[in-house]
Design a protein around this motif. Structure first.
Motif, PDB file in Angstrom:
ATOM      1  N   TYR A 144      -2.660  -3.138  14.227  1.00 18.56           N
ATOM      2  CA  TYR A 144      -3.149  -2.314  13.116  1.00 18.56           C
ATOM      3  C   TYR A 144      -3.972  -1.135  13.625  1.00 18.56           C
ATOM      4  O   TYR A 144      -4.484  -1.137  14.754  1.00 18.56           O
ATOM      5  CB  TYR A 144      -3.991  -3.150  12.148  1.00 18.56           C
ATOM      6  CG  TYR A 144      -5.288  -3.675  12.735  1.00 18.56           C
ATOM      7  CD1 TYR A 144      -6.478  -2.966  12.620  1.00 18.56           C
ATOM      8  CD2 TYR A 144      -5.314  -4.887  13.433  1.00 18.56           C
ATOM      9  CE1 TYR A 144      -7.663  -3.440  13.171  1.00 18.56           C
ATOM     10  CE2 TYR A 144      -6.483  -5.364  13.994  1.00 18.56           C
ATOM     11  CZ  TYR A 144      -7.662  -4.643  13.851  1.00 18.56           C
ATOM     12  OH  TYR A 144      -8.823  -5.109  14.411  1.00 18.56           O
ATOM     13  N   ASP A 179       0.627  -2.703  11.176  1.00 21.34           N
ATOM     14  CA  ASP A 179      -0.178  -2.243  10.047  1.00 21.34           C
ATOM     15  C   ASP A 179       0.478  -2.638   8.715  1.00 21.34           C
ATOM     16  O   ASP A 179       0.892  -1.796   7.914  1.00 21.34           O
ATOM     17  CB  ASP A 179      -0.410  -0.733  10.102  1.00 21.34           C
ATOM     18  CG  ASP A 179      -1.815  -0.383   9.606  1.00 21.34           C
ATOM     19  OD1 ASP A 179      -2.763  -0.554  10.384  1.00 21.34           O
ATOM     20  OD2 ASP A 179      -1.956   0.024   8.442  1.00 21.34           O
ATOM     21  N   HIS A 231      -4.707   5.884  11.840  1.00 22.90           N
ATOM     22  CA  HIS A 231      -4.609   5.476  10.447  1.00 22.90           C
ATOM     23  C   HIS A 231      -3.432   4.513  10.309  1.00 22.90           C
ATOM     24  O   HIS A 231      -3.022   3.874  11.272  1.00 22.90           O
ATOM     25  CB  HIS A 231      -4.442   6.711   9.558  1.00 22.90           C
ATOM     26  CG  HIS A 231      -5.637   7.612   9.547  1.00 22.90           C
ATOM     27  ND1 HIS A 231      -6.705   7.436   8.700  1.00 22.90           N
ATOM     28  CD2 HIS A 231      -5.941   8.710  10.303  1.00 22.90           C
ATOM     29  CE1 HIS A 231      -7.611   8.375   8.914  1.00 22.90           C
ATOM     30  NE2 HIS A 231      -7.174   9.165   9.882  1.00 22.90           N
ATOM     31  N   HIS A 232      -2.884   4.441   9.113  1.00 24.84           N
ATOM     32  CA  HIS A 232      -1.805   3.492   8.822  1.00 24.84           C
ATOM     33  C   HIS A 232      -0.536   3.772   9.623  1.00 24.84           C
ATOM     34  O   HIS A 232       0.110   2.855  10.119  1.00 24.84           O
ATOM     35  CB  HIS A 232      -1.508   3.547   7.320  1.00 24.84           C
ATOM     36  CG  HIS A 232      -0.358   2.706   6.887  1.00 24.84           C
ATOM     37  ND1 HIS A 232      -0.355   1.332   7.002  1.00 24.84           N
ATOM     38  CD2 HIS A 232       0.843   3.043   6.315  1.00 24.84           C
ATOM     39  CE1 HIS A 232       0.781   0.856   6.525  1.00 24.84           C
ATOM     40  NE2 HIS A 232       1.530   1.866   6.112  1.00 24.84           N
ATOM     41  N   HIS A 233      -0.172   5.039   9.762  1.00 22.50           N
ATOM     42  CA  HIS A 233       1.082   5.398  10.430  1.00 22.50           C
ATOM     43  C   HIS A 233       0.833   5.560  11.930  1.00 22.50           C
ATOM     44  O   HIS A 233       0.728   6.663  12.456  1.00 22.50           O
ATOM     45  CB  HIS A 233       1.661   6.665   9.815  1.00 22.50           C
ATOM     46  CG  HIS A 233       2.005   6.500   8.361  1.00 22.50           C
ATOM     47  ND1 HIS A 233       1.096   6.774   7.359  1.00 22.50           N
ATOM     48  CD2 HIS A 233       3.119   6.062   7.759  1.00 22.50           C
ATOM     49  CE1 HIS A 233       1.670   6.521   6.184  1.00 22.50           C
ATOM     50  NE2 HIS A 233       2.890   6.084   6.403  1.00 22.50           N
ATOM     51  N   SER A 290      -7.111   2.424   9.456  1.00 27.35           N
ATOM     52  CA  SER A 290      -6.137   2.164   8.413  1.00 27.35           C
ATOM     53  C   SER A 290      -6.784   1.627   7.146  1.00 27.35           C
ATOM     54  O   SER A 290      -7.793   0.908   7.186  1.00 27.35           O
ATOM     55  CB  SER A 290      -5.098   1.152   8.908  1.00 27.35           C
ATOM     56  OG  SER A 290      -4.255   0.749   7.862  1.00 27.35           O
ATOM     57  N   ARG A 291      -6.180   1.929   6.011  1.00 31.66           N
ATOM     58  CA  ARG A 291      -6.640   1.375   4.747  1.00 31.66           C
ATOM     59  C   ARG A 291      -6.394  -0.126   4.684  1.00 31.66           C
ATOM     60  O   ARG A 291      -7.004  -0.821   3.873  1.00 31.66           O
ATOM     61  CB  ARG A 291      -5.931   2.076   3.584  1.00 31.66           C
ATOM     62  CG  ARG A 291      -6.334   3.541   3.439  1.00 31.66           C
ATOM     63  CD  ARG A 291      -5.677   4.174   2.233  1.00 31.66           C
ATOM     64  NE  ARG A 291      -6.177   3.601   0.990  1.00 31.66           N
ATOM     65  CZ  ARG A 291      -5.653   3.877  -0.200  1.00 31.66           C
ATOM     66  NH1 ARG A 291      -4.612   4.685  -0.292  1.00 31.66           N
ATOM     67  NH2 ARG A 291      -6.153   3.329  -1.286  1.00 31.66           N
ATOM     68  N   ILE A 292      -5.500  -0.625   5.522  1.00 31.48           N
ATOM     69  CA  ILE A 292      -5.294  -2.073   5.602  1.00 31.48           C
ATOM     70  C   ILE A 292      -6.608  -2.754   5.951  1.00 31.48           C
ATOM     71  O   ILE A 292      -6.982  -3.776   5.365  1.00 31.48           O
ATOM     72  CB  ILE A 292      -4.226  -2.416   6.661  1.00 31.48           C
ATOM     73  CG1 ILE A 292      -2.876  -1.796   6.298  1.00 31.48           C
ATOM     74  CG2 ILE A 292      -4.117  -3.916   6.853  1.00 31.48           C
ATOM     75  CD1 ILE A 292      -2.268  -2.325   5.027  1.00 31.48           C
ATOM     76  N   SER A 331       4.476  -1.603   8.144  1.00 37.09           N
ATOM     77  CA  SER A 331       4.108  -1.491   6.740  1.00 37.09           C
ATOM     78  C   SER A 331       5.030  -2.331   5.857  1.00 37.09           C
ATOM     79  O   SER A 331       5.121  -3.546   6.019  1.00 37.09           O
ATOM     80  CB  SER A 331       4.125  -0.013   6.346  1.00 37.09           C
ATOM     81  OG  SER A 331       3.506   0.204   5.091  1.00 37.09           O
ATOM     82  N   ASP A 358       0.794  -1.216   0.000  1.00 35.96           N
ATOM     83  CA  ASP A 358       0.000   0.000   0.000  1.00 35.96           C
ATOM     84  C   ASP A 358       0.829   1.270   0.000  1.00 35.96           C
ATOM     85  O   ASP A 358       0.366   2.304  -0.435  1.00 35.96           O
ATOM     86  CB  ASP A 358      -0.914   0.012   1.238  1.00 35.96           C
ATOM     87  CG  ASP A 358      -1.921  -1.116   1.204  1.00 35.96           C
ATOM     88  OD1 ASP A 358      -2.291  -1.564   2.291  1.00 35.96           O
ATOM     89  OD2 ASP A 358      -2.304  -1.544   0.117  1.00 35.96           O
ATOM     90  N   ASP A 359       2.040   1.221   0.563  1.00 34.61           N
ATOM     91  CA  ASP A 359       2.790   2.447   0.752  1.00 34.61           C
ATOM     92  C   ASP A 359       3.818   2.699  -0.341  1.00 34.61           C
ATOM     93  O   ASP A 359       4.739   3.461  -0.160  1.00 34.61           O
ATOM     94  CB  ASP A 359       3.472   2.468   2.126  1.00 34.61           C
ATOM     95  CG  ASP A 359       4.486   1.351   2.292  1.00 34.61           C
ATOM     96  OD1 ASP A 359       4.491   0.421   1.459  1.00 34.61           O
ATOM     97  OD2 ASP A 359       5.273   1.418   3.246  1.00 34.61           O
ATOM     98  N   GLN A 419      -2.834  10.309   4.251  1.00 39.95           N
ATOM     99  CA  GLN A 419      -3.587  10.486   5.487  1.00 39.95           C
ATOM    100  C   GLN A 419      -3.101  11.758   6.158  1.00 39.95           C
ATOM    101  O   GLN A 419      -2.002  12.228   5.869  1.00 39.95           O
ATOM    102  CB  GLN A 419      -3.377   9.296   6.444  1.00 39.95           C
ATOM    103  CG  GLN A 419      -1.954   9.213   6.987  1.00 39.95           C
ATOM    104  CD  GLN A 419      -1.824   8.322   8.208  1.00 39.95           C
ATOM    105  OE1 GLN A 419      -1.794   7.106   8.088  1.00 39.95           O
ATOM    106  NE2 GLN A 419      -1.728   8.943   9.386  1.00 39.95           N
TER     107      GLN A 419
END
Length: 354
Positions: free
Chosen positions: A299, A180, A330-332, A303-305, A156, A16-17, A229
């Motif tokens: 996670y 995540d 979120h993800h981070h 998060s978009r995960i 990630s 994703d990243d 994000q």
């Protein structure tokens, strides 16, 4: 974090990243340029953060596969070892405000993956090589000296490296924690991304490297997080961004405002994704795997995960994997909820693995 970099030729599945270019105005201001409002000044920070970054690590380089890798360490050799691994286009200092909270009880190391941070760039990158690099760093940093094998913790893309190493070399680690970590979006979204990437222009290639900014403020204004994000805590985003940059000569004929003839650019290899051989990892992604390494996944609730999983994104994680959700993140997670992440890790490590 990524900006003004070349997207790789899109594989069947991708993390994703990975870097994806976005022109100004394509994202909300708080996502596109989270540090612009500070105009190059330091955002205010709380006492806990000031304390954490004041715990200066020992900085060194470790040789692996002919490359020098940047390594930061905290805590005494002889205590159980922890190895922190960052995400794509990031660097070892992404953990510099997290690692000190473990230094009393552990020998802690944070590494910059090859092609990122101050580590050497390579002609090619692979998951197999990253696993060998992690082992070399663990040995050199004394992470085996505490009477047991180290625990790997990766965020990630770095979580992907940790997972690959845990499956491929379970004899090298006591346990593995992924933070995540995802393995690509659902097929429909991947097709959409591919179409968007076809429309991208003016992105660096081997012959057109990352953009050079005349001032630090200009460079900080271009910092953003991938996947997109808001920066939950700007003081953390600023700390990370400043350590993501390096001084380089400006193009011939250009002079910066300070008259030095130098500007700023990102420290990561802009062609890392184009050089990355994902074949070994893609074999792991095809089906759920089994491993003797104890695994945990932490996670973010936003998060978009999570979104991708609900939409049918692939995951090779073993069935029944222990997972911990961090609320309002979120993800981070280390940017959005750093102390919650520290608390989750400390609680987990106090009782797991048995």
């Amino acid at each position: 974090m990524a900006e003004d970099v070349k997207p790789a030729e899109t594989p069947e599945r991708a993390y994703d990243d990975r870097p994806i270019h976005a022109e100004p105005g394509q994202l909300p201001p708080e996502v596109q340029a989270p540090l612009a409002a500070y105009k190059g000044a330091l955002p205010p920070s709380p006492p806990w953060f000031d304390w954490a970054i004041a715990q200066e690590p020992e900085r060194m380089f470790v040789e692996s596969l002919g490359s020098r890798l940047e390594v930061l360490t905290w805590g005494e050799v002889g205590k159980p070892g922890l190895l922190f691994v960052h995400g794509n286009s990031a660097h070892a200092d992404w953990w510099s405000f997290i690692a000190p909270f473990f230094a009393e009880d552990y020998r802690v190391a944070s590494m910059s993956l090859a092609g990122m941070g101050a580590s050497d760039w390579r002609d090619s990158y692979s998951f197999t090589d990253f696993a060998e690099d992690a082992e070399a760093v663990s040995r050199a940093a004394g992470l085996y000296e505490g009477g047991r094998k180290p625990i790997y913790i990766g965020h990630s893309f770095g979580g992907g490296q940790v997972f690959f190493a845990a499956v491929s070399h379970p004899e090298r680690m006591h346990a593995a924690i992924m933070v995540d970590t995802g393995f690509g979006p659902p097929p429909e979204e991947m097709a959409k991304r591919m179409a968007q990437m076809e429309a991208i222009r003016n992105i660096p290639t081997v012959d057109r490297p990352s953009r050079i900014y005349a001032t630090l403020e200009e460079a900080l204004n271009r910092f953003r997080l991938m996947p997109p994000q808001p920066a939950g805590n700007p003081f953390i985003a600023d700390f990370i961004a400043r350590r993501s940059l390096k001084r380089v000569p400006l193009p011939p004929g250009e002079t910066g405002p300070d008259g030095s003839g130098e500007g700023w650019t990102w420290r990561f290899d802009p062609n890392m994704w184009a050089k990355l051989d994902r074949q070994a990892m893609m074999k792991r992604e095809q089906t759920q795997v089994t491993t003797t390494t104890p695994l945990v996944h932490i996670y973010g609730a936003k998060s978009r995960i999570v979104e991708h999983r609900k939409a049918g994104a692939p995951s090779p994680f073993p069935a029944g994997l222990l997972e911990i959700e961090i609320p309002d993140s979120h993800h981070h997670i280390m940017i959005d909820q750093p102390l919650a992440l520290v608390s989750a890790l400390r609680a987990l490590l106090s009782a797991w693995p048995r």
